[in-house]
Design a protein around this motif. Sequence first.
Motif, PDB file in Angstrom:
ATOM      1  N   ALA A 185      28.933  12.399  19.358  1.00 14.09           N
ATOM      2  CA  ALA A 185      28.430  12.395  20.703  1.00 14.09           C
ATOM      3  C   ALA A 185      29.263  12.670  21.767  1.00 14.09           C
ATOM      4  O   ALA A 185      30.409  12.226  21.748  1.00 14.09           O
ATOM      5  CB  ALA A 185      28.134  10.692  20.891  1.00 14.09           C
TER       6      ALA A 185
ATOM      7  N   SER B   5      28.335  13.359  25.208  1.00 17.72           N
ATOM      8  CA  SER B   5      27.970  12.863  26.452  1.00 17.72           C
ATOM      9  C   SER B   5      26.563  11.993  26.508  1.00 17.72           C
ATOM     10  O   SER B   5      25.716  12.207  25.664  1.00 17.72           O
ATOM     11  CB  SER B   5      27.938  13.819  27.525  1.00 17.72           C
ATOM     12  OG  SER B   5      26.927  14.772  27.640  1.00 17.72           O
ATOM     13  N   GLY B   6      26.372  11.218  27.452  1.00 14.55           N
ATOM     14  CA  GLY B   6      25.265  10.446  27.398  1.00 14.55           C
ATOM     15  C   GLY B   6      25.290   9.339  26.400  1.00 14.55           C
ATOM     16  O   GLY B   6      26.442   9.172  25.729  1.00 14.55           O
ATOM     17  N   LYS B   7      24.108   8.533  26.187  1.00  8.42           N
ATOM     18  CA  LYS B   7      24.192   7.283  25.122  1.00  8.42           C
ATOM     19  C   LYS B   7      22.984   7.359  24.450  1.00  8.42           C
ATOM     20  O   LYS B   7      21.690   7.875  25.100  1.00  8.42           O
ATOM     21  CB  LYS B   7      24.527   5.947  25.902  1.00  8.42           C
ATOM     22  CG  LYS B   7      25.864   5.878  26.414  1.00  8.42           C
ATOM     23  CD  LYS B   7      25.742   4.379  27.208  1.00  8.42           C
ATOM     24  CE  LYS B   7      27.332   4.332  27.874  1.00  8.42           C
ATOM     25  NZ  LYS B   7      27.435   3.107  28.427  1.00  8.42           N
ATOM     26  N   GLY B   8      22.731   6.745  23.110  1.00  7.77           N
ATOM     27  CA  GLY B   8      21.671   7.084  22.663  1.00  7.77           C
ATOM     28  C   GLY B   8      21.763   6.181  21.098  1.00  7.77           C
ATOM     29  O   GLY B   8      22.865   5.549  21.003  1.00  7.77           O
TER      30      GLY B   8
ATOM     31  N   GLU C  77      28.067   6.407  21.836  1.00  6.82           N
ATOM     32  CA  GLU C  77      28.553   6.761  23.277  1.00  6.82           C
ATOM     33  C   GLU C  77      29.316   7.741  23.030  1.00  6.82           C
ATOM     34  O   GLU C  77      29.780   8.234  22.053  1.00  6.82           O
ATOM     35  CB  GLU C  77      29.123   5.378  23.490  1.00  6.82           C
ATOM     36  CG  GLU C  77      28.268   4.085  23.817  1.00  6.82           C
ATOM     37  CD  GLU C  77      28.900   3.168  24.529  1.00  6.82           C
ATOM     38  OE1 GLU C  77      30.233   3.089  24.631  1.00  6.82           O
ATOM     39  OE2 GLU C  77      28.344   2.006  24.513  1.00  6.82           O
TER      40      GLU C  77
ATOM     41  N   ASN D 148      16.820   8.859  22.754  1.00  9.05           N
ATOM     42  CA  ASN D 148      17.629   8.509  24.082  1.00  9.05           C
ATOM     43  C   ASN D 148      16.727   7.617  25.026  1.00  9.05           C
ATOM     44  O   ASN D 148      15.830   8.207  25.473  1.00  9.05           O
ATOM     45  CB  ASN D 148      17.903   9.841  24.550  1.00  9.05           C
ATOM     46  CG  ASN D 148      18.555   9.716  26.146  1.00  9.05           C
ATOM     47  OD1 ASN D 148      18.907   8.666  26.533  1.00  9.05           O
ATOM     48  ND2 ASN D 148      18.959  10.946  26.619  1.00  9.05           N
TER      49      ASN D 148
ATOM     50  N   SER E 109      17.699   6.245  27.706  1.00  6.39           N
ATOM     51  CA  SER E 109      18.797   6.185  29.071  1.00  6.39           C
ATOM     52  C   SER E 109      17.885   7.209  29.852  1.00  6.39           C
ATOM     53  O   SER E 109      17.085   7.784  29.666  1.00  6.39           O
ATOM     54  CB  SER E 109      19.995   6.664  28.849  1.00  6.39           C
ATOM     55  OG  SER E 109      20.161   8.070  28.635  1.00  6.39           O
TER      56      SER E 109
ATOM     57  N   ASP F 196      20.450  13.139  29.872  1.00 11.66           N
ATOM     58  CA  ASP F 196      20.779  13.772  28.862  1.00 11.66           C
ATOM     59  C   ASP F 196      21.731  13.153  27.727  1.00 11.66           C
ATOM     60  O   ASP F 196      22.977  12.631  28.081  1.00 11.66           O
ATOM     61  CB  ASP F 196      21.091  15.333  28.913  1.00 11.66           C
ATOM     62  CG  ASP F 196      19.928  16.122  29.683  1.00 11.66           C
ATOM     63  OD1 ASP F 196      18.893  15.440  30.069  1.00 11.66           O
ATOM     64  OD2 ASP F 196      20.175  17.197  29.920  1.00 11.66           O
ATOM     65  N   TRP F 197      21.466  13.197  26.562  1.00 14.92           N
ATOM     66  CA  TRP F 197      22.263  13.077  25.492  1.00 14.92           C
ATOM     67  C   TRP F 197      22.667  14.132  24.482  1.00 14.92           C
ATOM     68  O   TRP F 197      21.765  14.664  24.177  1.00 14.92           O
ATOM     69  CB  TRP F 197      21.814  11.959  24.797  1.00 14.92           C
ATOM     70  CG  TRP F 197      22.686  11.156  23.566  1.00 14.92           C
ATOM     71  CD1 TRP F 197      23.913  10.958  23.760  1.00 14.92           C
ATOM     72  CD2 TRP F 197      22.324  10.736  22.269  1.00 14.92           C
ATOM     73  NE1 TRP F 197      24.477  10.109  22.658  1.00 14.92           N
ATOM     74  CE2 TRP F 197      23.248  10.229  21.624  1.00 14.92           C
ATOM     75  CE3 TRP F 197      21.011  10.731  21.422  1.00 14.92           C
ATOM     76  CZ2 TRP F 197      23.251   9.512  20.367  1.00 14.92           C
ATOM     77  CZ3 TRP F 197      20.893   9.998  20.383  1.00 14.92           C
ATOM     78  CH2 TRP F 197      22.039   9.320  19.819  1.00 14.92           C
ATOM     79  N   HIS F 198      24.046  14.517  24.574  1.00 18.82           N
ATOM     80  CA  HIS F 198      24.761  15.762  24.051  1.00 18.82           C
ATOM     81  C   HIS F 198      25.124  15.371  22.771  1.00 18.82           C
ATOM     82  O   HIS F 198      26.194  14.609  22.711  1.00 18.82           O
ATOM     83  CB  HIS F 198      25.639  16.416  25.020  1.00 18.82           C
ATOM     84  CG  HIS F 198      24.724  17.173  26.215  1.00 18.82           C
ATOM     85  ND1 HIS F 198      24.827  18.571  26.543  1.00 18.82           N
ATOM     86  CD2 HIS F 198      24.087  16.535  27.230  1.00 18.82           C
ATOM     87  CE1 HIS F 198      24.089  18.837  27.328  1.00 18.82           C
ATOM     88  NE2 HIS F 198      23.754  17.749  27.834  1.00 18.82           N
TER      89      HIS F 198
END
Length: 166
Positions: free
Chosen positions: A88, A90-93, A113, A130, A132, A135-137
């Motif tokens: 992960a 960036s972002g959260k998922g 995270e 995701n 949130s 964006d989740w990368h």
Amino acid sequence: MASLLPLIQDILPMILPASVTVTKAAEILPSESEKARAAEIGTSGVRVISRNAVVDKTDKMCTSILIVKPNSCSSVRHHGEQEAIIYAVSGKGSILSQPKGDDDDEPERHELEPGDFAFIPAWTEHQAVNNSEVDWHLVIIRSGGRPIEVNLTGWGGAESKEAAKQ
């Protein structure tokens, strides 16, 4: 002669070293115009972006990126005989993994995270979710020289023809 093959495979890179290959972010990440177009389209646009980063350089591994847009998810999928490590960025998922029991069981949820890793065994059904507002990368490193991605119609489902259009 067959006993020499492993020795040759170990020595050859020392004699004829390969060159370093670099894949620039600009080559794989969505451009500013793609981002603007996606923002105009809104929720009806592409919700999951999957791009190859390093493929066909070795038969032992490859890598790709996955961007899961806010409040969306990938299809349920597996990577065939390939094992995968997800990082992960960036972002959260969440990575959901196939239920272990009856069809009515809920998938296991694994929160990720930035900086977290997840290991996905071969043939393991999973889904990136995701929930949130950003964006989740994710970076996905797989065994094998070219990524295998089998999108399914659902948990334990057949291969999906629609999910491949993501």
